[in-house]
Design a protein around this motif. Sequence first.
Motif, PDB file in Angstrom:
ATOM      1  N   LYS A 169      -0.502  -4.590  -8.829  1.00 20.07           N
ATOM      2  CA  LYS A 169      -1.664  -4.668  -7.831  1.00 20.07           C
ATOM      3  C   LYS A 169      -2.292  -3.087  -8.163  1.00 20.07           C
ATOM      4  O   LYS A 169      -3.543  -2.816  -8.071  1.00 20.07           O
ATOM      5  CB  LYS A 169      -1.218  -5.059  -6.515  1.00 20.07           C
ATOM      6  CG  LYS A 169      -2.390  -4.835  -5.670  1.00 20.07           C
ATOM      7  CD  LYS A 169      -1.987  -5.365  -4.182  1.00 20.07           C
ATOM      8  CE  LYS A 169      -3.033  -5.429  -3.309  1.00 20.07           C
ATOM      9  NZ  LYS A 169      -2.851  -5.902  -2.037  1.00 20.07           N
ATOM     10  N   CYS A 170      -1.496  -2.153  -8.117  1.00 18.06           N
ATOM     11  CA  CYS A 170      -2.068  -0.817  -8.252  1.00 18.06           C
ATOM     12  C   CYS A 170      -2.747  -0.428  -9.729  1.00 18.06           C
ATOM     13  O   CYS A 170      -3.888   0.034  -9.547  1.00 18.06           O
ATOM     14  CB  CYS A 170      -0.990   0.204  -8.218  1.00 18.06           C
ATOM     15  SG  CYS A 170      -0.136   0.571  -6.616  1.00 18.06           S
ATOM     16  N   VAL A 194      -2.461   1.657  -3.074  1.00 18.48           N
ATOM     17  CA  VAL A 194      -3.044   0.521  -2.753  1.00 18.48           C
ATOM     18  C   VAL A 194      -4.286   0.674  -1.500  1.00 18.48           C
ATOM     19  O   VAL A 194      -5.108   0.351  -1.324  1.00 18.48           O
ATOM     20  CB  VAL A 194      -2.164  -0.640  -2.373  1.00 18.48           C
ATOM     21  CG1 VAL A 194      -2.640  -1.735  -1.738  1.00 18.48           C
ATOM     22  CG2 VAL A 194      -1.444  -1.015  -3.457  1.00 18.48           C
TER      23      VAL A 194
END
Length: 69
Positions: free
Chosen positions: A9-10, A60
């Motif tokens: 996700k990062c 995030v």
Amino acid sequence: MDNSTLRLKCKTLMAQNGYFERGAKKRLAKELNINRNSLCMALSGYRKGKASLNVLSKIVERFEDAQRA
């Protein structure tokens, strides 16, 4: 969220926001006020402890806050 999912996700958020050019990790570490080596180890998966999860969570939060604004 587990470490590998958070890392992915990062990296996705970094790519979407133009943080994959040369010097981007250094700039991001300075913005988040964290050690650049810790950032790189967390993103690579070399370290998988609680501290790395905190670093990934900060990344995030930073990009999700920027998207909301």
